[in-house]
Design a protein around this motif. Structure first.
Motif, PDB file in Angstrom:
ATOM      1  N   LEU A 143       5.662   4.762  -2.524  1.00  0.00           N
ATOM      2  CA  LEU A 143       4.885   5.970  -2.767  1.00  0.00           C
ATOM      3  C   LEU A 143       4.294   5.911  -4.169  1.00  0.00           C
ATOM      4  O   LEU A 143       5.038   5.941  -5.158  1.00  0.00           O
ATOM      5  N   TYR A 144       2.999   5.799  -4.236  1.00  0.00           N
ATOM      6  CA  TYR A 144       2.268   5.801  -5.506  1.00  0.00           C
ATOM      7  C   TYR A 144       2.854   4.809  -6.512  1.00  0.00           C
ATOM      8  O   TYR A 144       3.071   5.119  -7.672  1.00  0.00           O
ATOM      9  N   GLY A 145       3.133   3.604  -6.022  1.00  0.00           N
ATOM     10  CA  GLY A 145       3.636   2.547  -6.885  1.00  0.00           C
ATOM     11  C   GLY A 145       5.126   2.577  -7.128  1.00  0.00           C
ATOM     12  O   GLY A 145       5.659   1.735  -7.845  1.00  0.00           O
ATOM     13  N   ASN A 146       5.843   3.514  -6.525  1.00  0.00           N
ATOM     14  CA  ASN A 146       7.295   3.614  -6.682  1.00  0.00           C
ATOM     15  C   ASN A 146       7.986   3.207  -5.384  1.00  0.00           C
ATOM     16  O   ASN A 146       7.507   3.529  -4.301  1.00  0.00           O
TER      17      ASN A 146
ATOM     18  N   PRO B  80       0.819  -1.211   0.000  1.00  0.00           N
ATOM     19  CA  PRO B  80       0.000   0.000   0.000  1.00  0.00           C
ATOM     20  C   PRO B  80       0.857   1.268   0.000  1.00  0.00           C
ATOM     21  O   PRO B  80       2.038   1.231   0.337  1.00  0.00           O
ATOM     22  N   ASN B  81       0.256   2.371  -0.373  1.00  0.00           N
ATOM     23  CA  ASN B  81       0.941   3.648  -0.390  1.00  0.00           C
ATOM     24  C   ASN B  81       1.453   3.988   1.013  1.00  0.00           C
ATOM     25  O   ASN B  81       0.769   3.766   2.001  1.00  0.00           O
TER      26      ASN B  81
END
Length: 129
Positions: free
Chosen positions: A20-23, A2-3
């Protein structure tokens, strides 16, 4: 993940990752601190007790804030945060904290002495004085 998920980096006690947001973003703890996976914060090595196999910093720039120090041998190979009785000032409250293999001297408050068994300032009679 998860974020804002935060977790450790394999075989690197002083780093952690954050999603963070998929990164995936890897960050390092400052000032010889290590990542505490329980609190999700950088913490003192003696609290975290993580061993990634790396040797402590040594050499002429290994001292606190990059300054040279005389280690006198007692902190060589010891983890940052290791606490030792200052043998010269034992009953007057002196103790040593190892940082980057250097000895950083501290003194207990008046009337107390360093107790090596509990790693804290204590009444002199409890500290062997």
């Amino acid at each position: 993940m998860p974020n804002n998920w935060i977790g450790p980096v394999d075989k690197n006690c002083s780093a952690f990752i954050q999603c963070l947001y998929g990164n995936v973003i890897q960050q390092n703890c400052p000032n010889n601190l290590q990542f505490n996976n329980i609190t999700k914060e950088c913490d003192y090595p003696d609290v975290v007790q993580c061993d990634d196999g790396s040797l402590p910093p040594s050499g002429p720039t290994a001292g606190p804030s990059g300054t040279y120090c005389e280690s006198k041998g007692r902190c060589l190979g010891k983890r940052d945060g290791t606490m030792l009785v200052d043998d010269k000032n034992k009953c007057s409250g002196g103790y040593i904290v190892c940082q980057c293999e250097c000895e950083v001297a501290f003194t207990c408050s008046a009337g107390l002495a360093f107790n090596q068994q509990v790693l804290a300032c204590d009444w002199p009679e409890n500290s062997g004085c």
